[in-house]
Structures are given as C-alpha cells and as structure tokens.
Design a protein around this motif. Structure first.
Motif: not given
Ligand code: SAH
Length: 282
Positions: A11, A80-82, A116-117, A164-166, A196-199, A221-222, A224
């Motif tokens: 994250p 980011s994430g996976d 992942t997020a 819900l992503y994005n 949750v924003k910008s975890a 955008m940030l 979930t």
């Molecule tokens: N590959 C990433 C997903 C990328 S898609 C994963 O595995 O998590 C981009 C979306 O991921 C964002 O719109 C948001 O919904 C979510 N996201 C990514 N990083 C985040 C974080 N640190 N906190 C909250 N949501 C996050």
C-alpha cells in the motif's frame, strides 16, 4: 539473459514492502513505474535509472521495461499493492505475447506478490473480509459500464462483501452513485460501509459509515470502498464479517447438538443451521 521483475510494493509504507520485493528492487538497474509509486520507494532506488510516466502511459511503460530486460537488463516494474491486481502484470504478458516471447527466452520473469489495497484497507477497519468477498473496479475507462453494472448486481444479490476499487476520480463521479443504487436494492441502508483513503500513506483517512450515508463523504482515486454483507456488523468501531463459527459451536468450543466438527453444516427445512435434533430413544 535479462530479468524482468514485476513487483507489488504494497500500500505504501516501507514496513509493508516484502523482503522479496525489496530484493528484486535492489537487484534491478532500471526501475519502471507510475510517478506516485516511484515516489513511494524513492529511498530504495536512489542512484538507479528510473523511467516514470503518467497513468495513461502504461503501454509505453510496459514496453520500455520488457525491451530493456529482453536485451539483457535487470529491470523491475513496480505497481502499488499487488502487480497482478488491476496492475501492470497482465499488460506485461500482453506485451510479451505481442513480441512472440516463449518460456526460456530472455527475459526471465520474476513475479513478486504484494499486499493488495483490499488487504491493507481491511486491516484498518477490522475484519470486513472474514467471509466471501469480491472486488469490483468502477473504472469504465477500459471496461464497458454495463459489464461493471452486471457484476455489481451479481455481487450485491449474492451477498458478497464488496471491495470497490477505483471508485471515483475528478471526472468520474457518476459510477459510485450508480454502484450505491444497485447495492441498495439488495441491502439495508444500515449495512456497514468503510471508506479507506491512502492506507498506510501520509494522508491516510478512514471513515466508518453505512450504505445510506457513505456518498456524503469525499471519495476519490485513492479511496477503496468496503461494503459489508448482510452478516457484517460493527463492534467497538470495528467492521466485522463473521465466518460462521457460532453456527456450529458454542462459546465453550463444543459443537451444537445436531452439528459435527469437520462435517458440512446441518440445516433444517428452512435452511437455517440446526441447533438441536430430536434424538430417538434407543
Ligand atoms: N494493484 C493495486 C490496485 C491498483 S488500482 C492493488 O493490488 O491494490 C488503484 C485503486 O486501488 C485505487 O483507486 C484505490 O481504490 C485502490 N488503492 C490502491 N492503493 C490504495 C491505498 N493505499 N489505500 C486505499 N486504496 C488504495
């Protein structure tokens, strides 16, 4: 032979970057990634060659990474994430396919998993993913909206916890409202929802609310969005989706009469878990 590492960096915070991701990034001479992700790992990559690009230049970024690795370089492409979850990994394979790459050809691929997020956001609100869940991206930039709406309908009617992503961006604000409307046709307004924003990043922000009220908060955008199922409840400010232990066991750890450990849950004629059965006299 070149190496292409496709690395999920988690994250944001360095504690959530795995040792394997750290090693792959450390060994690479070229790091390719979206500007925001490059910034998250900047301390690890000083002195290395960096290709950073904007969001909409993913194809160019994937091609640049693949071509350099194919020519013998050690390249890490970061998401980011996976990297395989709404990330660059799938696109890398499409670029490889386009080039006619086969197993054994250069580059060697190394896919490094990341948190992942959904995982990191869940950890900030409790245990919302304790039972069946699914994730749906609301971005219709690359996916037709009717496909997304159909998945929302299926997930909502099947009582999945939904991540819900994005969910929204500056220009994309309609989708989260429509997602709300679809889900609200299947679940009560009191269903727990977490934003949750910008975890695990600097501007982290967590809002615990419910289906009736979550649209009143900022969603971007940030963010979930985690929507509970019919079983999800709030406890001391935590969002919890139980696994169903109490369907089978008492708090002493004994199976309810009529239930057996290790066997399918016994149901009565209405489909509810059996709590007691008539035992025939011997
Ligand atoms: N590959 C990433 C997903 C990328 S898609 C994963 O595995 O998590 C981009 C979306 O991921 C964002 O719109 C948001 O919904 C979510 N996201 C990514 N990083 C985040 C974080 N640190 N906190 C909250 N949501 C996050």
């Amino acid at each position: 032979m070149g190496t292409l590492s496709i690395v999920g960096i988690g994250p944001g915070a360095s504690q959530h970057l795995t040792p394997a991701a750290l090693a792959a990034i450390g060994e690479a001479e070229l790091i390719v990634g979206y500007t925001t992700y490059i910034k998250l790992v900047i301390d690890l990559i000083r002195g290395k060659e960096i290709v950073k690009t904007g969001m909409t230049e993913e194809i160019g970024r994937a091609r640049a990474a693949v071509e350099r690795a194919r020519a013998g370089g050690n390249v890490a492409i970061i998401s980011s994430g996976d990297a395989g979850v709404y990330g660059m990994c799938g696109l890398v394979f499409q670029v490889l396919e386009e080039l006619g790459w086969k197993r054994g050809d250069s580059p060697t691929l190394r896919i490094v998993p990341g948190m992942t997020a959904l995982n990191s956001c869940a950890s900030l609100v409790g245990a919302p993913l304790g039972h069946d869940f699914c994730s749906i991206s609301l971005s219709d930039l690359l996916t037709p909206w009717p496909v997304i709406a159909k998945r929302l309908e299926a997930a909502a009617s099947s009582d999945f916890v939904i991540g819900l992503y994005n969910p929204a961006s500056g220009r994309r604000t309609r989708q989260i409202v429509e997602a709300h409307d679809i889900i609200a046709r299947h679940r009560p307004g009191t269903t727990p929802v977490a934003l949750v924003k910008s975890a695990y990043r600097k501007l982290q922000d967590v809002v615990q609310t419910d289906l009736d009220h979550f649209l009143e908060y900022e969603i971007g955008m940030l963010t979930t969005v985690l929507v509970g199922s019919s079983q999800t409840f709030m406890y001391e400010g935590y969002m919890v989706t139980p696994r169903g232990y109490t369907n089978k066991y008492t708090w002493d750890g004994e199976a309810h009469s009529g239930q057996k450990p290790g066997r399918s849950l016994m149901l009565d004629d209405e489909g509810a878990p059996v709590r007691a059965v008539d035992v025939e006299a011997p």
